[in-house]
Write a protein that holds these residues in place. Structure first.
Motif, PDB file in Angstrom:
ATOM      1  N   VAL A  33       0.837  -1.196   0.000  1.00  0.00           N
ATOM      2  CA  VAL A  33       0.000   0.000   0.000  1.00  0.00           C
ATOM      3  C   VAL A  33       0.876   1.252   0.000  1.00  0.00           C
ATOM      4  O   VAL A  33       0.615   2.198  -0.738  1.00  0.00           O
ATOM      5  N   ALA A  34       1.911   1.262   0.812  1.00  0.00           N
ATOM      6  CA  ALA A  34       2.812   2.420   0.860  1.00  0.00           C
ATOM      7  C   ALA A  34       3.493   2.634  -0.494  1.00  0.00           C
ATOM      8  O   ALA A  34       3.606   3.771  -0.970  1.00  0.00           O
ATOM      9  N   ASP A  35       3.912   1.555  -1.128  1.00  0.00           N
ATOM     10  CA  ASP A  35       4.534   1.663  -2.456  1.00  0.00           C
ATOM     11  C   ASP A  35       3.543   2.154  -3.497  1.00  0.00           C
ATOM     12  O   ASP A  35       3.884   2.979  -4.350  1.00  0.00           O
ATOM     13  N   ALA A  36       2.310   1.660  -3.442  1.00  0.00           N
ATOM     14  CA  ALA A  36       1.285   2.086  -4.397  1.00  0.00           C
ATOM     15  C   ALA A  36       0.968   3.564  -4.211  1.00  0.00           C
ATOM     16  O   ALA A  36       0.763   4.292  -5.187  1.00  0.00           O
ATOM     17  N   TRP A  37       0.940   4.041  -2.961  1.00  0.00           N
ATOM     18  CA  TRP A  37       0.677   5.465  -2.692  1.00  0.00           C
ATOM     19  C   TRP A  37       1.766   6.314  -3.352  1.00  0.00           C
ATOM     20  O   TRP A  37       1.470   7.283  -4.038  1.00  0.00           O
ATOM     21  N   LYS A  38       3.026   5.932  -3.150  1.00  0.00           N
ATOM     22  CA  LYS A  38       4.140   6.690  -3.728  1.00  0.00           C
ATOM     23  C   LYS A  38       4.068   6.703  -5.252  1.00  0.00           C
ATOM     24  O   LYS A  38       4.292   7.726  -5.887  1.00  0.00           O
ATOM     25  N   LYS A  39       3.735   5.561  -5.822  1.00  0.00           N
ATOM     26  CA  LYS A  39       3.691   5.442  -7.280  1.00  0.00           C
ATOM     27  C   LYS A  39       2.542   6.253  -7.876  1.00  0.00           C
ATOM     28  O   LYS A  39       2.728   6.983  -8.848  1.00  0.00           O
ATOM     29  N   LEU A  40       1.358   6.161  -7.285  1.00  0.00           N
ATOM     30  CA  LEU A  40       0.180   6.799  -7.867  1.00  0.00           C
ATOM     31  C   LEU A  40       0.101   8.295  -7.588  1.00  0.00           C
ATOM     32  O   LEU A  40      -0.420   9.042  -8.416  1.00  0.00           O
ATOM     33  N   MET A  41       0.586   8.732  -6.460  1.00  0.00           N
ATOM     34  CA  MET A  41       0.435  10.143  -6.085  1.00  0.00           C
ATOM     35  C   MET A  41       1.503  11.044  -6.687  1.00  0.00           C
ATOM     36  O   MET A  41       1.307  12.241  -6.806  1.00  0.00           O
ATOM     37  N   GLY A  42       2.620  10.497  -7.029  1.00  0.00           N
ATOM     38  CA  GLY A  42       3.658  11.299  -7.675  1.00  0.00           C
ATOM     39  C   GLY A  42       4.440  12.163  -6.698  1.00  0.00           C
ATOM     40  O   GLY A  42       4.137  12.231  -5.501  1.00  0.00           O
ATOM     41  N   ASN A  43       5.436  12.866  -7.220  1.00  0.00           N
ATOM     42  CA  ASN A  43       6.345  13.649  -6.381  1.00  0.00           C
ATOM     43  C   ASN A  43       5.658  14.815  -5.680  1.00  0.00           C
ATOM     44  O   ASN A  43       6.017  15.159  -4.564  1.00  0.00           O
ATOM     45  N   GLY A  44       4.692  15.445  -6.321  1.00  0.00           N
ATOM     46  CA  GLY A  44       4.017  16.589  -5.715  1.00  0.00           C
ATOM     47  C   GLY A  44       3.394  16.257  -4.382  1.00  0.00           C
ATOM     48  O   GLY A  44       3.563  16.982  -3.399  1.00  0.00           O
ATOM     49  N   VAL A  45       2.676  15.152  -4.311  1.00  0.00           N
ATOM     50  CA  VAL A  45       2.019  14.744  -3.062  1.00  0.00           C
ATOM     51  C   VAL A  45       3.024  14.084  -2.126  1.00  0.00           C
ATOM     52  O   VAL A  45       2.984  14.291  -0.905  1.00  0.00           O
ATOM     53  N   ASN A  46       3.932  13.311  -2.666  1.00  0.00           N
ATOM     54  CA  ASN A  46       4.908  12.594  -1.826  1.00  0.00           C
ATOM     55  C   ASN A  46       5.817  13.539  -1.047  1.00  0.00           C
ATOM     56  O   ASN A  46       6.283  13.183   0.031  1.00  0.00           O
ATOM     57  N   ASN A  47       6.063  14.728  -1.581  1.00  0.00           N
ATOM     58  CA  ASN A  47       6.883  15.695  -0.854  1.00  0.00           C
ATOM     59  C   ASN A  47       6.219  16.136   0.446  1.00  0.00           C
ATOM     60  O   ASN A  47       6.904  16.564   1.374  1.00  0.00           O
ATOM     61  N   TYR A  48       4.892  16.076   0.500  1.00  0.00           N
ATOM     62  CA  TYR A  48       4.148  16.503   1.683  1.00  0.00           C
ATOM     63  C   TYR A  48       3.623  15.322   2.514  1.00  0.00           C
ATOM     64  O   TYR A  48       2.940  15.530   3.498  1.00  0.00           O
ATOM     65  N   THR A  49       3.930  14.105   2.100  1.00  0.00           N
ATOM     66  CA  THR A  49       3.471  12.916   2.815  1.00  0.00           C
ATOM     67  C   THR A  49       4.484  12.552   3.895  1.00  0.00           C
ATOM     68  O   THR A  49       5.646  12.306   3.600  1.00  0.00           O
ATOM     69  N   LEU A  50       4.016  12.526   5.148  1.00  0.00           N
ATOM     70  CA  LEU A  50       4.897  12.183   6.262  1.00  0.00           C
ATOM     71  C   LEU A  50       4.860  10.694   6.566  1.00  0.00           C
ATOM     72  O   LEU A  50       5.888  10.090   6.873  1.00  0.00           O
ATOM     73  N   ILE A  79      -9.317   7.953  -4.868  1.00  0.00           N
ATOM     74  CA  ILE A  79      -7.997   7.518  -4.405  1.00  0.00           C
ATOM     75  C   ILE A  79      -8.061   6.072  -3.920  1.00  0.00           C
ATOM     76  O   ILE A  79      -7.202   5.257  -4.258  1.00  0.00           O
ATOM     77  N   ILE A  80      -9.108   5.745  -3.152  1.00  0.00           N
ATOM     78  CA  ILE A  80      -9.276   4.368  -2.658  1.00  0.00           C
ATOM     79  C   ILE A  80      -9.393   3.398  -3.827  1.00  0.00           C
ATOM     80  O   ILE A  80      -8.745   2.353  -3.847  1.00  0.00           O
ATOM     81  N   ASN A  81     -10.208   3.755  -4.812  1.00  0.00           N
ATOM     82  CA  ASN A  81     -10.386   2.881  -5.985  1.00  0.00           C
ATOM     83  C   ASN A  81      -9.090   2.712  -6.766  1.00  0.00           C
ATOM     84  O   ASN A  81      -8.771   1.603  -7.207  1.00  0.00           O
ATOM     85  N   MET A  82      -8.342   3.800  -6.944  1.00  0.00           N
ATOM     86  CA  MET A  82      -7.072   3.722  -7.672  1.00  0.00           C
ATOM     87  C   MET A  82      -6.069   2.821  -6.943  1.00  0.00           C
ATOM     88  O   MET A  82      -5.394   2.003  -7.572  1.00  0.00           O
ATOM     89  N   LEU A  83      -5.975   2.975  -5.623  1.00  0.00           N
ATOM     90  CA  LEU A  83      -5.035   2.166  -4.854  1.00  0.00           C
ATOM     91  C   LEU A  83      -5.419   0.690  -4.881  1.00  0.00           C
ATOM     92  O   LEU A  83      -4.559  -0.177  -5.081  1.00  0.00           O
ATOM     93  N   ASN A  84      -6.702   0.398  -4.695  1.00  0.00           N
ATOM     94  CA  ASN A  84      -7.147  -0.998  -4.729  1.00  0.00           C
ATOM     95  C   ASN A  84      -6.922  -1.615  -6.106  1.00  0.00           C
ATOM     96  O   ASN A  84      -6.553  -2.785  -6.216  1.00  0.00           O
ATOM     97  N   GLU A  85      -7.142  -0.828  -7.156  1.00  0.00           N
ATOM     98  CA  GLU A  85      -6.907  -1.332  -8.515  1.00  0.00           C
ATOM     99  C   GLU A  85      -5.426  -1.624  -8.733  1.00  0.00           C
ATOM    100  O   GLU A  85      -5.068  -2.644  -9.317  1.00  0.00           O
TER     101      GLU A  85
END
Length: 98
Positions: A33-50, A79-85
């Motif tokens: 799940v953590a890897d999928a979040w990083k992959k799908l959200m991109g650098n813009g969101v990951n810079n603010y993800t703690l 977001i939930i649907n994208m991550l589960n997919e």
């Protein structure tokens, strides 16, 4: 001692059996799940993800930007649907942004 199978197994099948036998699926789901979040959200969101934590069927994401948190809250279901997919199975049923 682990039981030994004399039949020929593919590596994928052997790994699945190992994960099931040792009850490792929950831990692997957290990592996936953590890897999928990083992959799908991109650098813009990951810079603010703690942090990204999966507890049962709820994903807790801690963000350092209140503006981004508000923006992402409008698209929680998407977001939930994208991550589960991306994960190939329904692991996340609820998303909490902190």
């Amino acid at each position: 001692m682990a039981k030994r199978n004399n039949e020929n197994l593919s590596i994928g099948d052997a790994l699945k059996e190992f994960v099931e036998t040792n009850k490792l699926e929950k831990g692997l789901n957290k990592i996936n799940v953590a890897d999928a979040w990083k992959k799908l959200m991109g650098n813009g969101v990951n810079n603010y993800t703690l942090s990204v934590n999966l507890e049962r069927e709820t994903l807790y994401v801690q963000l350092s930007s209140s503006v981004l948190r508000e923006e992402l809250s409008y698209g929680k279901e998407k977001i939930i649907n994208m991550l589960n997919e991306e994960l190939g199975k329904i692991i996340i049923k609820k998303l909490i942004l902190r």
